[in-house]
Design a protein around this motif. Sequence first.
Motif, short mmCIF file in Angstrom:
data_model
loop_
_atom_site.label_atom_id
_atom_site.label_comp_id
_atom_site.label_asym_id
_atom_site.label_seq_id
_atom_site.Cartn_x
_atom_site.Cartn_y
_atom_site.Cartn_z
N PHE A 1 32.82 50.27 34.65
CA PHE A 1 31.90 51.15 33.92
C PHE A 1 30.51 51.14 34.53
CE2 PHE A 1 34.95 50.46 30.32
CZ PHE A 1 35.35 51.78 30.21
N THR A 2 30.09 50.01 35.11
CA THR A 2 28.76 49.93 35.71
C THR A 2 28.72 50.64 37.05
OG1 THR A 2 28.39 47.80 34.61
CG2 THR A 2 26.95 48.35 36.46
N PHE A 3 29.73 50.41 37.87
CA PHE A 3 29.74 50.96 39.22
C PHE A 3 29.79 52.47 39.22
CE2 PHE A 3 30.71 50.77 43.73
CZ PHE A 3 30.07 49.60 44.10
N THR A 4 30.46 53.06 38.24
CA THR A 4 30.65 54.51 38.22
C THR A 4 29.72 55.21 37.23
OG1 THR A 4 32.42 54.29 36.58
CG2 THR A 4 33.05 54.28 38.90
N MET B 1 13.99 49.76 36.98
CA MET B 1 15.32 49.22 37.22
C MET B 1 15.70 48.22 36.13
SD MET B 1 18.12 49.07 38.84
CE MET B 1 17.84 50.01 40.35
N ALA B 2 14.75 47.39 35.71
CA ALA B 2 15.02 46.45 34.63
C ALA B 2 15.37 47.18 33.34
CB ALA B 2 13.83 45.53 34.41
N SER B 3 14.71 48.30 33.07
CA SER B 3 14.99 49.07 31.86
C SER B 3 16.38 49.68 31.92
CB SER B 3 13.94 50.17 31.69
OG SER B 3 12.64 49.64 31.59
N VAL B 4 16.75 50.21 33.07
CA VAL B 4 18.09 50.80 33.22
C VAL B 4 19.16 49.74 33.02
CG1 VAL B 4 19.66 51.87 34.89
CG2 VAL B 4 17.31 52.70 34.68
N ILE B 5 18.96 48.57 33.62
CA ILE B 5 19.93 47.48 33.47
C ILE B 5 20.02 47.04 32.01
CG2 ILE B 5 20.41 45.08 34.07
CD1 ILE B 5 19.24 45.65 36.83
N ALA B 6 18.87 46.91 31.34
CA ALA B 6 18.86 46.46 29.96
C ALA B 6 19.60 47.42 29.05
CB ALA B 6 17.41 46.27 29.49
N VAL B 7 19.37 48.72 29.22
CA VAL B 7 20.05 49.71 28.38
C VAL B 7 21.54 49.72 28.66
CG1 VAL B 7 20.22 52.17 27.85
CG2 VAL B 7 17.97 51.12 28.17
N HIS B 8 21.91 49.60 29.91
CA HIS B 8 23.33 49.59 30.26
C HIS B 8 24.02 48.34 29.70
CE1 HIS B 8 26.85 50.79 32.56
NE2 HIS B 8 26.96 49.54 32.97
N VAL B 9 23.37 47.20 29.80
CA VAL B 9 23.93 45.96 29.24
C VAL B 9 24.05 46.09 27.73
CG1 VAL B 9 23.49 43.51 28.87
CG2 VAL B 9 23.17 44.51 31.14
N TRP B 10 23.04 46.65 27.08
CA TRP B 10 23.08 46.86 25.63
C TRP B 10 24.28 47.71 25.23
CZ3 TRP B 10 22.36 51.69 23.22
CH2 TRP B 10 22.23 51.65 21.82
N ARG B 11 24.66 48.66 26.05
CA ARG B 11 25.81 49.52 25.73
C ARG B 11 27.14 48.80 25.90
NH1 ARG B 11 26.99 53.26 29.16
NH2 ARG B 11 28.48 54.14 27.66
N PHE C 1 22.45 46.52 40.67
CA PHE C 1 22.68 46.98 39.31
C PHE C 1 23.99 46.42 38.76
CE2 PHE C 1 24.02 50.83 36.66
CZ PHE C 1 23.37 50.38 35.53
N THR C 2 25.06 46.48 39.57
CA THR C 2 26.37 46.01 39.12
C THR C 2 26.40 44.49 38.96
OG1 THR C 2 27.42 47.88 40.25
CG2 THR C 2 28.83 46.02 39.65
N ALA C 3 25.85 43.76 39.95
CA ALA C 3 25.90 42.30 39.90
C ALA C 3 25.14 41.75 38.70
CB ALA C 3 25.34 41.72 41.19
N ILE C 4 23.89 42.22 38.50
CA ILE C 4 23.10 41.71 37.38
C ILE C 4 23.70 42.14 36.04
CG2 ILE C 4 20.83 41.78 36.28
CD1 ILE C 4 19.59 42.10 39.02
N SER C 5 24.15 43.38 35.96
CA SER C 5 24.73 43.86 34.71
C SER C 5 25.99 43.10 34.35
CB SER C 5 25.03 45.36 34.81
OG SER C 5 23.85 46.11 35.00
N THR D 1 15.44 53.91 41.43
CA THR D 1 16.54 53.56 40.53
C THR D 1 17.79 54.39 40.83
OG1 THR D 1 15.76 55.11 38.84
CG2 THR D 1 14.98 52.83 38.70
N GLN D 2 17.80 55.03 41.97
CA GLN D 2 18.95 55.84 42.35
C GLN D 2 20.15 54.95 42.66
OE1 GLN D 2 19.65 59.26 41.80
NE2 GLN D 2 17.88 59.69 43.10
N VAL D 3 21.33 55.33 42.15
CA VAL D 3 22.58 54.64 42.46
C VAL D 3 23.52 55.64 43.12
CG1 VAL D 3 22.38 52.88 40.67
CG2 VAL D 3 23.46 55.07 40.13
N LEU D 4 24.62 55.14 43.67
CA LEU D 4 25.51 56.03 44.42
C LEU D 4 26.04 57.17 43.57
CD1 LEU D 4 27.64 53.60 46.64
CD2 LEU D 4 25.84 55.18 47.37
N ALA D 5 26.41 56.87 42.32
CA ALA D 5 26.96 57.92 41.46
C ALA D 5 25.94 59.01 41.19
CB ALA D 5 27.46 57.31 40.15
#
Length: 314
Positions: free
Chosen positions: A246-249, A179-189, A96-100, A266-270
Amino acid sequence: MTATPTVSRERTARPSSAPPRRRLADSDGVLAWLFLLPTVVYIAALVGLPFLLAIAFSVSDVTGGDPSFDFVGLLNFERIFADDVFWLSLRNTLVFTAISMLLIVVFGKVLANVLIADFHGKWFVRFLVLLPWTTPVALSAVTWLWLLDSAFSPIDWVLRQLGLIENNLYWLGRPGLAMASVIAVHVWRLVPLAAVIMMAGLLSVPRDVQEQAAVDGAGFWRRMFEVTIPLTAPIIAIAALFGAIFTFTDMAVVYVLTRGGPTNETQVLASWAFYRGIEGSDIAQGAAIALFLFPLLLAAAIAILRAVRRMEVS
C-alpha cells in the motif's frame, strides 16, 4: 414352481454393486476451477491487461495528443534515466516506504496489544481505531490538508499557545516537514489495518503459554520479546507486506497534501508517473516510470515471504 418367485425377490432386494454416478457438483477438480475462475478473470482484466499495456506503451511514443503506436525501443527509459526528478522520486519512494513500514509495524503492534486488552467500551474503541482505514483516502487527506495549513493550522495554533513555537511551521512548505507530514498521514491511515492483522495473531497465541511464562517469572517485556513476538512473527511479516504494497503504490496522500512539492521534494514514483503520464500527456514515459514499481515491489514481496517461510519452518 414355488422357488421361482423367491429367487426373483432375492435378486430384486439385492443391492446393486455398480458405483453411484458422481454429479458435477461432487467433482472437486471442477469446483476448484469454478471457484477460482472469478479471481483469475479479475486479476487478468484489472492487473494483467494493464500491465501488458504499460509494457507496450513504455516502448512506444504514445501521447495524449497522438495515440498512434510507434515503436521507439528503450528511448523512454533513456529519457527517464537522464531525469533528475526520477532519481529524486526513486529515493523518496524508498525512504517513504522504509520509514512508513517501520512505523506501521511498531505502532500496529502497540495498538494491537491495546485492542486485545479487556476494558470497558473496547468495542467502541475498536470502531474508532478502524475509522482512519475505512474513511475514503481523499476525504481524510483533505482533513489533514486543513490541519496542516500554512496560515490556519490548528496544530500550529496549539503549539503557539503552549509556547513551543513562535511562528507557523509551514508543514507542507518545507521539504523536510513536508515529507514528514506525508509519512505521518500515511502511517495514520495504515496503522489500523496492521493492528487488526496483528490482533488476530495475538488472539491465536495459546493463553496457557503466556500464563506459564508469567509463572516462570517472565515480566511483560520478556514475554513480549521471547514469547509473543516469536509466535506472531509470520503475522507481523504479513502486516509488513501489506504495508509495503500500500505504501509503495500509494500516491493519494502525496497528491492531495503536496502534489509532489515543494520543488518535487515529496515526489514518489507513483505520483511522478501520474504527473508525466496523465497530467503531462506523455503516456509512454509515464508507463516507463510506473514499470519501475514492479521489480522493486516484487523484490520486497519475495524477501518478506521468504522470511515468513523460514519463520514457519523454524
